[in-house]
Design an enzyme around this catalytic site. Structure first.
Site, short mmCIF file in Angstrom:
data_model
loop_
_atom_site.label_atom_id
_atom_site.label_comp_id
_atom_site.label_asym_id
_atom_site.label_seq_id
_atom_site.Cartn_x
_atom_site.Cartn_y
_atom_site.Cartn_z
N GLY A 96 7.58 3.83 3.93
CA GLY A 96 8.17 5.06 4.71
C GLY A 96 9.48 4.86 4.93
O GLY A 96 10.08 3.97 4.39
N SER A 97 10.11 5.63 5.72
CA SER A 97 11.30 5.43 5.96
C SER A 97 11.67 4.28 6.79
O SER A 97 13.03 3.71 6.80
CB SER A 97 11.68 6.94 6.78
OG SER A 97 11.48 7.94 6.01
N PHE A 98 10.71 3.70 7.53
CA PHE A 98 11.17 2.76 8.57
C PHE A 98 10.48 1.40 8.19
O PHE A 98 10.85 0.42 8.65
CB PHE A 98 10.71 3.15 10.04
CG PHE A 98 11.35 4.51 10.57
CD1 PHE A 98 12.61 4.19 10.97
CD2 PHE A 98 10.69 5.67 10.44
CE1 PHE A 98 13.34 5.49 11.36
CE2 PHE A 98 11.43 6.81 10.85
CZ PHE A 98 12.63 6.77 11.42
N GLY A 99 9.33 1.50 7.27
CA GLY A 99 8.54 0.19 7.10
C GLY A 99 7.84 0.18 5.81
O GLY A 99 7.80 1.17 5.12
N ILE B 4 0.73 -1.24 -0.09
CA ILE B 4 0.05 -0.05 -0.06
C ILE B 4 1.09 1.25 0.10
O ILE B 4 0.77 2.23 -0.83
CB ILE B 4 -0.79 0.10 1.18
CG1 ILE B 4 -1.73 -1.24 1.40
CG2 ILE B 4 -1.82 1.32 1.36
CD1 ILE B 4 -2.84 -1.15 2.39
N LYS C 67 2.01 -3.97 8.61
CA LYS C 67 3.32 -2.89 8.72
C LYS C 67 4.46 -3.85 8.75
O LYS C 67 4.55 -4.77 10.16
CB LYS C 67 3.02 -1.92 9.50
CG LYS C 67 4.27 -0.94 9.43
CD LYS C 67 4.19 0.34 10.18
CE LYS C 67 4.95 1.52 9.92
NZ LYS C 67 4.68 2.43 10.85
N ASP D 288 4.61 13.98 13.93
CA ASP D 288 4.62 13.73 12.53
C ASP D 288 3.22 13.85 11.69
O ASP D 288 2.83 12.92 11.11
CB ASP D 288 5.22 12.51 12.12
CG ASP D 288 5.71 12.34 10.70
OD1 ASP D 288 5.87 13.47 10.07
OD2 ASP D 288 5.94 11.25 10.08
#
Length: 451
Positions: free
Chosen positions: A19-22, A16, A39, A129
């Site tokens: 992002g930066s982390f996952g 979907i 996630k 955020d």
């Protein structure tokens, strides 16, 4: 990434977002068939334990409305994963389609976001955020905040705030981050609310003054954005928005790191802005309204208008009907130019819409302005079918249709002599074919109503 089966219950399907982390996948709960969001932490970020931190925070917020529910978390095939409630509509995707939102939507979203942030802050959590991608809506337009990957618990177990620091690394998204984030200050509750205002400002205007900065190196861009935010005139920033937004913004700028915002007063100011603008806060949004209008106008012929038309408007249409014979005075080339322009009535309805926009009526024959008043018995007899029960309460139904002359073009479009160039208009078989096909659509409409 290969398909994952998690806890012998959840299966990943397609990606979907990322992002930066996952990475977030659409998933299926094999026990009940429901869709979920899965996630997966990126392997290169495992040392950051972002999923573990998010699980800790979401567990703390588990009873708060506006925060997605966790179904499962743990390790699967050497991946750290979390399975959550799926919410498919976010503000970013809506803005991609619409570019901007009307004032009503902004006011309604603002109130819900302030209330969610208040509850999150009461649990000792800062989001840190806020951005359109992290604000979601469910099918009932209930607002949710997602992605607590860089959120922080700001209250210690003894109930005391963690100490204020400066010279901390920038965190968040530069477009929506608070001024304190750009200065390297420890973020507090006021900073979530300031970010929320920037998000709402972006939703309303479709852009922000510090977007698309040119001739600035990437490593200086965040600092430059912070300088623009700090120096821009407040009235210029919130131009075209109610003055209540200026009051809220100036109030937040006076707060310190440890200050507890007056959430209730902020909500009252937003409600006051709605009152002054004569806006009814009914949790309806313009994108849902226009989808409904689109469904209503999907049928180009025989669309039922169950609301009563004003008498003067009906007389106007009757006059147009009586003048329909003037069509034969036009050349055949002009028949090809009979496009369906928006009527004055429709234009007024669109301009007066509480949402600021609307859909035009797309009836093929709207250019003639013909609306007939038909009784239920006449319609039933013509269709050779019964009228649905839910429509029997209406004495009359206004039905967009063709006059009898156009139903029988051989009687109407006889050879006609023109004064100017002696051209002749022959039978308009194309118009007759359109009527016949659309008449079949009319039958289908009533069958659907009956179902």
């Amino acid at each position: 990434m290969k398909q994952l089966e998690i806890n012998k219950q959840f299966v990943t399907q397609k990606k979907i977002s990322q992002g930066s982390f996952g990475i977030v996948f659409l998933g299926i709960d094999q026990k009940n068939g429901n869709q979920v969001a899965i996630k997966v932490e990126k392997p290169e970020n495992e040392h950051l334990h972002s999923i573990d931190k998010e699980v800790e925070i979401l567990s703390r917020l588990s009873n708060i409305k506006g925060v997605p529910q966790i179904f499962y978390y743990g390790w699967e095939d050497s991946y750290n994963v979390i399975v959550m409630e799926l919410l498919q509509k976010d503000l970013a995707s809506i803005l991609k389609q619409r570019k901007k939102m009307c004032l009503k939507s902004v006011l309604q979203l603002s109130i819900e976001l302030v209330q969610i942030l208040e509850e999150i802050h009461k649990q000792g959590v800062l989001h840190r955020d806020l951005k359109p991608e992290n604000v979601m809506l469910d099918d009932n337009n209930k607002v949710y905040l997602i992605d607590f990957g860089i959120s922080k618990i700001y209250i210690r177990k003894n109930g005391i705030l963690i100490p204020f620091k400066d010279r901390v690394p920038f965190i968040g998204t530069s477009r929506y981050a608070s001024i304190a984030a750009h200065k390297g200050f420890e973020l507090g509750r006021k900073d979530d609310l300031e970010s929320m205002l920037y998000v709402m400002l972006y939703c309303f205007k479709g852009n922000l003054p510090w977007q698309n900065i040119k001739h600035v190196p990437d490593d200086q861009r965040t600092q430059k954005i912070g300088e623009i935010k700090e120096n821009i005139a407040v009235k210029e920033l919130f131009k075209d928005l109610p003055t209540e937004f200026i009051k809220i913004y100036e109030y937040l700028k006076r707060l310190t790191y440890a200050s507890e915002p007056d959430y209730n007063s902020i909500v009252k100011l937003i409600q006051q802005a709605a009152q002054h603008a004569n806006i009814i806060m009914d949790h309806k949004y313009e994108w849902d309204s226009q989808l409904a209008n689109l469904d209503k106008n999907m049928n180009r012929y025989g669309s039922l208008q169950t609301e009563e038309l004003p008498l003067k408007q009906f007389e106007k249409f009757s006059s147009n009907l009586n003048n329909c014979n003037n069509l034969v005075a036009q050349t055949p080339s002009r028949f090809n130019q009979l496009y369906p322009p928006t009527t004055k009535q429709e234009s007024q309805q669109n301009s007066n819409s509480i949402y600021g926009s609307g859909h035009q009526n797309i009836s093929i024959f709207n250019s003639m302005g013909i609306i007939y008043q038909r009784s239920l018995e006449e319609i039933s007899e013509e269709l050779q079918d019964s009228i649905p029960d839910e429509l029997k309460s209406h004495n009359q139904i206004y039905l967009q249709t063709l006059p009898e002359q156009l139903k029988k073009p051989k009687l109407f479009f006889k050879t006609t002599q023109f004064d100017e160039d002696d051209e002749q208009v022959k039978e308009d078989n194309l118009l007759f074919e359109k009527y016949r096909s659309l008449s079949a659509q009319q039958t289908t409409i009533f069958q659907n109503h009956k179902k």
